[in-house]
Design a protein around this motif. Structure first.
Motif, short mmCIF file in Angstrom:
data_model
loop_
_atom_site.label_atom_id
_atom_site.label_comp_id
_atom_site.label_asym_id
_atom_site.label_seq_id
_atom_site.Cartn_x
_atom_site.Cartn_y
_atom_site.Cartn_z
N SER A 3 0.59 6.53 11.79
CA SER A 3 1.21 5.56 12.50
C SER A 3 0.12 4.59 12.91
CB SER A 3 1.51 6.41 13.76
OG SER A 3 0.51 7.09 14.29
N PHE A 4 -0.97 4.94 12.79
CA PHE A 4 -2.12 3.74 12.75
C PHE A 4 -1.90 2.64 11.79
CE2 PHE A 4 -4.15 7.61 14.94
CZ PHE A 4 -4.49 6.83 16.08
N MET A 5 -1.69 2.90 10.68
CA MET A 5 -1.33 2.07 9.56
C MET A 5 -0.27 1.22 9.91
SD MET A 5 -2.66 4.02 6.01
CE MET A 5 -4.02 5.00 6.00
N LEU A 6 0.65 1.92 10.50
CA LEU A 6 1.95 0.97 10.75
C LEU A 6 1.69 0.35 12.07
CD1 LEU A 6 4.72 3.44 9.98
CD2 LEU A 6 4.19 1.73 8.64
N GLN A 7 0.77 0.47 12.55
CA GLN A 7 0.48 -0.40 13.95
C GLN A 7 -0.35 -1.76 13.35
OE1 GLN A 7 -1.87 1.92 16.61
NE2 GLN A 7 -0.07 1.83 18.19
N ALA A 8 -0.91 -1.55 12.23
CA ALA A 8 -1.89 -2.72 11.66
C ALA A 8 -0.81 -3.47 10.60
CB ALA A 8 -2.92 -2.04 10.71
N ARG A 9 0.03 -2.76 9.91
CA ARG A 9 1.03 -3.61 9.05
C ARG A 9 2.09 -2.88 8.99
NH1 ARG A 9 -3.18 -5.97 8.75
NH2 ARG A 9 -4.30 -6.51 7.22
N VAL A 58 -0.68 -3.43 -6.06
CA VAL A 58 -0.58 -2.03 -5.46
C VAL A 58 -1.91 -1.29 -5.14
CG1 VAL A 58 0.69 0.40 -5.45
CG2 VAL A 58 1.68 -1.38 -6.82
N ALA A 59 -2.08 -0.83 -3.72
CA ALA A 59 -3.18 -0.29 -3.35
C ALA A 59 -2.85 1.14 -3.04
CB ALA A 59 -3.75 -0.84 -2.01
N ALA A 68 2.80 -4.95 3.22
CA ALA A 68 3.53 -3.87 3.76
C ALA A 68 2.91 -2.38 3.22
CB ALA A 68 5.15 -3.51 3.41
N VAL A 69 3.15 -1.37 4.08
CA VAL A 69 2.42 -0.16 3.66
C VAL A 69 3.39 1.18 4.05
CG1 VAL A 69 1.53 0.42 5.84
CG2 VAL A 69 0.49 1.48 4.10
N TYR A 70 3.55 1.96 3.07
CA TYR A 70 4.36 3.23 3.07
C TYR A 70 3.74 4.42 2.95
CZ TYR A 70 7.46 -0.59 1.90
OH TYR A 70 8.31 -1.86 1.76
N GLY A 104 0.88 -1.15 0.14
CA GLY A 104 0.00 0.12 -0.02
C GLY A 104 0.76 1.34 -0.20
N LEU A 105 0.46 2.28 -0.76
CA LEU A 105 1.04 3.59 -0.70
C LEU A 105 -0.10 4.55 -0.45
CD1 LEU A 105 2.93 3.13 -4.29
CD2 LEU A 105 3.63 2.35 -2.26
#
Length: 400
Positions: free
Chosen positions: A343-349, A132-133, A162-164, A76-77
């Motif tokens: 940061s919430f997305m990085l807690q999930a992925r 790619v999302a 992974a998400v960036y 994810g981007l």
């Protein structure tokens, strides 16, 4: 296509990306109100052949694109959509047309850069495999749009490995990047203390009143001892006052019965976060008691610290380095005490986050984000798009 050739190729998109960015800039929309911006994003993505889903977390947009190379991974981007409640400096050619609102953080540029990447990848599906999302997130500025997207099951609907994320940074030279593994941006908390007394006549009855302004004044000074005397010197913490309110300017002879102080707190370490909440309440109640008042304390934990992981960060570094060289990519920069609801997305992925230099003005001054003079630097639009594309090729390309 070699990375440097990619940047040159994207120059053909530059006029359109500038037009998109400045159109969004002229029509700023704050958190969860980004209806026009989201519609513009969705329309462009559909025109380029992506599968588009709207209405996630009210105004969020997610588009997916499958590559033609072998591969089942997905990444994810993310870009953010919202503006701020700030009055822009006047007479800017592409300035805000909405009084009291402006894109003072560069989310207009973030959106345009990710759109540029989506278009190029849609035109070159043979350059990657997997999925790619493209995540266009609402309400980053304090309202937790990232938290809402995660809570509404975005990663269940659009699974990614992974998400960036990426953010521009004034003062970092254009053409340079900054990133790090681990704690990168700080946790962001909002606190409020209301002191209540009896109030009274400030001229003839001051000695008869219980004055709530006195504990407020002492509290603001004592508040600074949390960082200087309670937090270990090796840890990082910030406590700041952002609002003081009490009384009425039309009645300067009246001692107010209630005054309120509101501010922010930043930290990386969970134990430091606990300590700041504890000491803030203790100081407020102690000062209130000294002056015969009461204190009502609230402490809201808003954004967690933004923490990146090693492998995705290595991919971010590889992508940026391929474009600008090792000397222009700081791979272990100092953490920032700003906050980000990515940061919430990085807690999930697992994922990575990178800063792209927004440069300086022509006179070498720096207009920081969240100020009326700030503007996104259109000269980095193609570089930002190229970074996203190179990251996809690093993660999902033939040599991944």
């Amino acid at each position: 296509m070699a990375p440097l050739d990619l940047i040159a190729d994207l120059k053909a998109y530059e006029p359109e990306l500038i037009a998109i960015r400045r159109d969004i800039h002229r029509h700023p929309e704050v958190g969860f109100e980004e209806t026009r911006t989201a519609a513009l994003v969705a329309e462009r993505l559909r025109a380029w052949g992506l599968d588009v889903t709207e209405g996630i977390a009210t105004t969020g947009v997610v588009a997916t694109l499958k590559g033609r190379l072998p591969g089942q991974r997905a990444i994810g981007l993310r870009a953010d959509l919202d503006a701020l409640h700030i009055q822009e400096v006047p007479n800017r050619a592409h300035g805000s047309t909405v009084p009291g609102k402006m894109h003072a953080c560069g989310h207009d540029g973030h959106t345009a850069m990710l759109l540029g990447a989506a278009r190029w990848l849609a035109e070159h599906p043979d350059s990657f495999g997997g999925t790619v999302a493209f995540i266009f997130q609402p309400a980053e500025e304090g309202l937790g749009g990232g938290r809402e997207m995660v809570a509404q099951g975005m990663f269940d609907r659009f699974p990614v490995d992974a998400v960036y994320g990426m953010h521009n940074m004034p003062g970092i030279p254009a053409g340079e990047f900054r990133t790090r593994t681990g704690a990168f941006l700080a946790a962001s908390d909002t606190w409020s203390v209301s002191f209540t007394g009896t109030g009274g006549h400030g001229g003839g009855g001051a000695h008869l009143s219980t004055d709530a302004t006195l504990p407020m004044a002492q509290f603001i000074m004592a508040l600074q001892t949390i960082v200087s005397r309670n937090v270990a010197a090796a840890d990082t913490a910030v406590v700041s006052v952002g609002s003081v309110a009490g009384g009425d300017p039309g009645s300067p002879n009246i001692i107010p019965s209630r005054v309120t102080v509101i501010g922010t707190a930043r930290s990386y370490n969970p134990k430091v976060r606990d300590l700041m909440e504890q000491r803030l309440g203790e100081i407020a109640r102690a000062q209130a008691a000294v002056f015969g008042c009461s204190a009502e304390v609230t402490y809201e934990r808003r954004y967690p610290p933004l923490i990146t992981q090693a492998e995705p960060t290595a991919h971010s570094i590889a992508a940026a380095t391929a474009l600008v060289g090792t000397d222009k990519v700081d791979t272990d920069c100092a953490p920032f005490t700003g906050s980000e609801d990515f940061s919430f997305m990085l807690q999930a992925r697992p994922g990575g986050f990178i800063m792209i230099g927004n440069g300086t003005t022509k006179d070498e001054s720096v207009h920081h984000v969240h100020t009326p003079n700030y503007d996104f630097n259109d000269e980095i639009l193609t570089l930002g798009s190229a970074y996203w594309i190179q990251l996809v090729r690093t993660e999902l390309g033939a040599t991944a």
